[in-house]
Scaffold this motif. Structure first.
Motif, short mmCIF file in Angstrom:
data_model
loop_
_atom_site.label_atom_id
_atom_site.label_comp_id
_atom_site.label_asym_id
_atom_site.label_seq_id
_atom_site.Cartn_x
_atom_site.Cartn_y
_atom_site.Cartn_z
N SER A 43 12.84 11.35 10.97
CA SER A 43 11.40 11.18 11.23
C SER A 43 10.59 11.88 10.13
O SER A 43 11.07 12.82 9.51
CB SER A 43 11.03 11.81 12.57
OG SER A 43 11.38 11.00 13.65
N ASP A 44 9.37 11.40 9.97
CA ASP A 44 8.76 10.20 10.52
C ASP A 44 9.29 8.98 9.80
O ASP A 44 9.69 9.05 8.65
CB ASP A 44 7.26 10.26 10.36
CG ASP A 44 6.58 11.24 11.31
OD1 ASP A 44 7.31 11.97 12.03
OD2 ASP A 44 5.35 11.35 11.28
N VAL A 45 9.28 7.83 10.50
CA VAL A 45 9.83 6.60 9.97
C VAL A 45 8.72 5.57 9.80
O VAL A 45 7.88 5.39 10.69
CB VAL A 45 10.91 6.03 10.91
CG1 VAL A 45 11.52 4.76 10.31
CG2 VAL A 45 11.99 7.05 11.21
N LEU A 46 8.73 4.88 8.66
CA LEU A 46 7.86 3.73 8.44
C LEU A 46 8.70 2.47 8.56
O LEU A 46 9.66 2.27 7.79
CB LEU A 46 7.22 3.79 7.05
CG LEU A 46 6.40 2.57 6.62
CD1 LEU A 46 5.22 2.33 7.56
CD2 LEU A 46 5.92 2.72 5.18
N ASP A 47 8.37 1.62 9.52
CA ASP A 47 9.01 0.32 9.71
C ASP A 47 8.12 -0.72 9.03
O ASP A 47 7.13 -1.17 9.60
CB ASP A 47 9.17 0.05 11.21
CG ASP A 47 9.89 -1.26 11.52
OD1 ASP A 47 10.30 -1.95 10.57
OD2 ASP A 47 10.04 -1.57 12.73
N ALA A 48 8.48 -1.06 7.80
CA ALA A 48 7.62 -1.91 6.97
C ALA A 48 7.85 -3.38 7.29
O ALA A 48 8.97 -3.88 7.16
CB ALA A 48 7.92 -1.66 5.49
N GLY A 49 6.80 -4.06 7.74
CA GLY A 49 6.93 -5.45 8.17
C GLY A 49 7.64 -5.52 9.50
O GLY A 49 8.63 -6.23 9.66
N GLY A 68 5.06 1.28 12.85
CA GLY A 68 5.37 -0.08 12.46
C GLY A 68 4.14 -0.73 11.86
O GLY A 68 3.05 -0.66 12.45
N VAL A 69 4.30 -1.36 10.71
CA VAL A 69 3.18 -2.00 10.02
C VAL A 69 3.52 -3.47 9.81
O VAL A 69 4.61 -3.81 9.36
CB VAL A 69 2.91 -1.32 8.66
CG1 VAL A 69 1.80 -2.06 7.90
CG2 VAL A 69 2.53 0.13 8.86
N ASP A 70 2.57 -4.34 10.14
CA ASP A 70 2.77 -5.77 9.94
C ASP A 70 1.42 -6.42 9.69
O ASP A 70 0.39 -5.96 10.20
CB ASP A 70 3.45 -6.40 11.15
CG ASP A 70 4.16 -7.71 10.79
OD1 ASP A 70 5.38 -7.69 10.59
OD2 ASP A 70 3.48 -8.75 10.70
N ILE A 71 1.44 -7.51 8.93
CA ILE A 71 0.19 -8.23 8.63
C ILE A 71 -0.25 -9.11 9.79
O ILE A 71 -1.39 -9.56 9.83
CB ILE A 71 0.37 -9.07 7.35
CG1 ILE A 71 -1.00 -9.44 6.75
CG2 ILE A 71 1.25 -10.29 7.61
CD1 ILE A 71 -0.90 -10.03 5.36
N VAL A 111 11.87 5.19 5.11
CA VAL A 111 11.18 3.89 5.07
C VAL A 111 12.25 2.81 5.25
O VAL A 111 13.26 2.82 4.54
CB VAL A 111 10.44 3.68 3.73
CG1 VAL A 111 9.76 2.30 3.72
CG2 VAL A 111 9.41 4.78 3.51
N ILE A 112 12.04 1.92 6.20
CA ILE A 112 13.00 0.85 6.48
C ILE A 112 12.32 -0.50 6.34
O ILE A 112 11.26 -0.74 6.94
CB ILE A 112 13.63 0.98 7.87
CG1 ILE A 112 14.28 2.35 8.05
CG2 ILE A 112 14.65 -0.13 8.10
CD1 ILE A 112 14.90 2.57 9.42
N SER A 131 3.21 0.96 -2.67
CA SER A 131 2.55 1.44 -1.46
C SER A 131 3.49 2.26 -0.58
O SER A 131 3.13 3.34 -0.10
CB SER A 131 1.98 0.27 -0.66
OG SER A 131 0.94 -0.37 -1.37
N VAL A 132 4.71 1.73 -0.36
CA VAL A 132 5.62 2.47 0.51
C VAL A 132 6.17 3.71 -0.19
O VAL A 132 6.48 4.71 0.47
CB VAL A 132 6.75 1.58 1.05
CG1 VAL A 132 6.16 0.45 1.92
CG2 VAL A 132 7.62 1.01 -0.05
#
Length: 229
Positions: A43-49, A68-71, A111-112, A131-132
């Motif tokens: 942690s902390d984790v960024l779930d990209a898309g 979690g980040v998504d468009i 970052v995943i 960015s990531v």
């Protein structure tokens, strides 16, 4: 390579596939679940898309703090509701264009990228990687699960922007230190009724299936890290 991208919100509204997208298998991709089980995530984790965010939700259920980040607003809304229903207070979600993601500089220890890389237009890759990288903490780990060349028929358009090993390494190493790239699989649900496609019929490669009947599509799993400054 294609610069076309799918209407992701249309896909998540289940208008394209007449049901959930095939990449939504109801759990983290097995390649990434193995990393979690091996203690490779911090942690902390960024779930990209993140999409429907089964990866984020599984991580939160194990006590990780994850964004979690998504468009896609439909996917973000569904993920937010699922976290609420499951009582997962350490999972949060943000609608954003990952190629211009900001506001979390130096935050994430992991970052995943679970099948995002090949979904981006080619011209968006550098902005995404930058960015990531900026969002990652010193010493952070970065994992990318991406379709390999040959996963889809060459004549299929549009299709994911599959990569070979050199292409993947060259792109990621502009920012990250690449530790390993190895062959892997992306598991996908077989479509009962594939969406109609214009033109003559296209023959898809014959891929193996897992014990749940899911198609095992050729991929790479990249492991990289950010220098600990």
């Amino acid at each position: 390579m294609s610069s076309e991208v799918m209407d992701w919100d249309d896909a998540y509204r289940q208008n394209v596939f007449q049901g959930p997208p095939p990449w939504n298998i109801g759990e983290p991709q097995p390649e990434l679940a193995a990393l979690i089980a091996a203690g490779k995530v911090r942690s902390d984790v960024l779930d990209a898309g993140c999409g429907y965010a089964e990866l984020s939700l599984a991580l939160a259920a194990q006590g990780y703090t994850v964004l979690g980040v998504d468009i896609t607003p439909t996917a973000v809304a569904a993920a937010t509701e699922a976290a609420r229903e499951r009582g997962l207070s350490t999972a949060s979600f943000q609608q954003a264009d990952i190629t211009a993601f900001s506001g979390h500089d130096g935050r994430f220890s992991t970052v995943i990228d679970s099948t995002l890389f090949h979904s981006l237009p080619i011209e968006g890759r550098d902005g995404y990687l930058r960015s990531v990288f900026n969002a990652a903490a010193p010493g952070a780990n970065y994992y990318v699960l991406v379709f390999a060349k040959g996963a889809f028929p060459a004549e299929l358009e549009p299709k994911p922007n599959e990569v070979d090993e050199d292409e993947l390494r060259d792109a990621v190493s502009r920012y990250w230190v690449v530790d390993e790239i190895r062959p892997a699989f992306i598991h996908a649900n077989a479509l009962a009724t594939p969406p109609p496609m214009p033109g003559p019929p296209i023959e898809f490669p014959e891929h193996d299936r897992d014990e749940k009947g899911r198609v095992k599509m050729p991929a790479y799993l990249l492991t990289a890290h950010k220098v600990d400054q």
